[in-house]
Design a protein around this motif. Structure first.
Motif: not given
Length: 114
Positions: A97-105
């Motif tokens: 998401t932007n801003p980042m929520r650290s959901y990274w794959g």
């Protein structure tokens, strides 16, 4: 639990194109602005493009004209079209998401080489 799965990276020749995909769980694309980030070795992740829930887009100055971000809400997928690739464009790409929520794959790697 939120899941993001990036794919579409690989080896491409200079001047070539790639389309990266980010498949999201649930209705993430309808709730949040989504972004594509890149991370070179030893550097922080940086936002290169984002797309709002309404479909508005924005790009980092360094990539304008070479990247196109789109999404398909029905498929819960965000795309990043990369054209005219150069060897210096090779790096790892992630969505969040932007801003980042650290959901990274796990990210997807782009390699540009002849």
């Amino acid at each position: 639990q939120v899941q993001l799965v990036e794919s579409g990276g690989g080896l491409v020749q200079p001047g070539g194109s790639l389309r990266l995909s980010c498949a999201a769980s649930g209705r993430l694309l309808s709730i949040y602005t989504m972004g594509w980030y890149r991370q070179a070795p030893g550097k922080q992740r940086e936002l290169v493009a984002f797309i709002t829930t309404g479909g508005g887009t924005n790009y980092a100055d360094s990539v304008k004209g070479r990247l196109t971000i789109t999404k398909d809400n029905n498929k819960n997928t965000v795309y990043l079209q990369k054209n005219s690739l150069k060897p210096e464009n090779a790096t790892d790409y992630y969505c969040d998401t932007n801003p980042m929520r650290s959901y990274w794959g796990q990210g997807t790697q782009v390699t540009v080489s002849s």
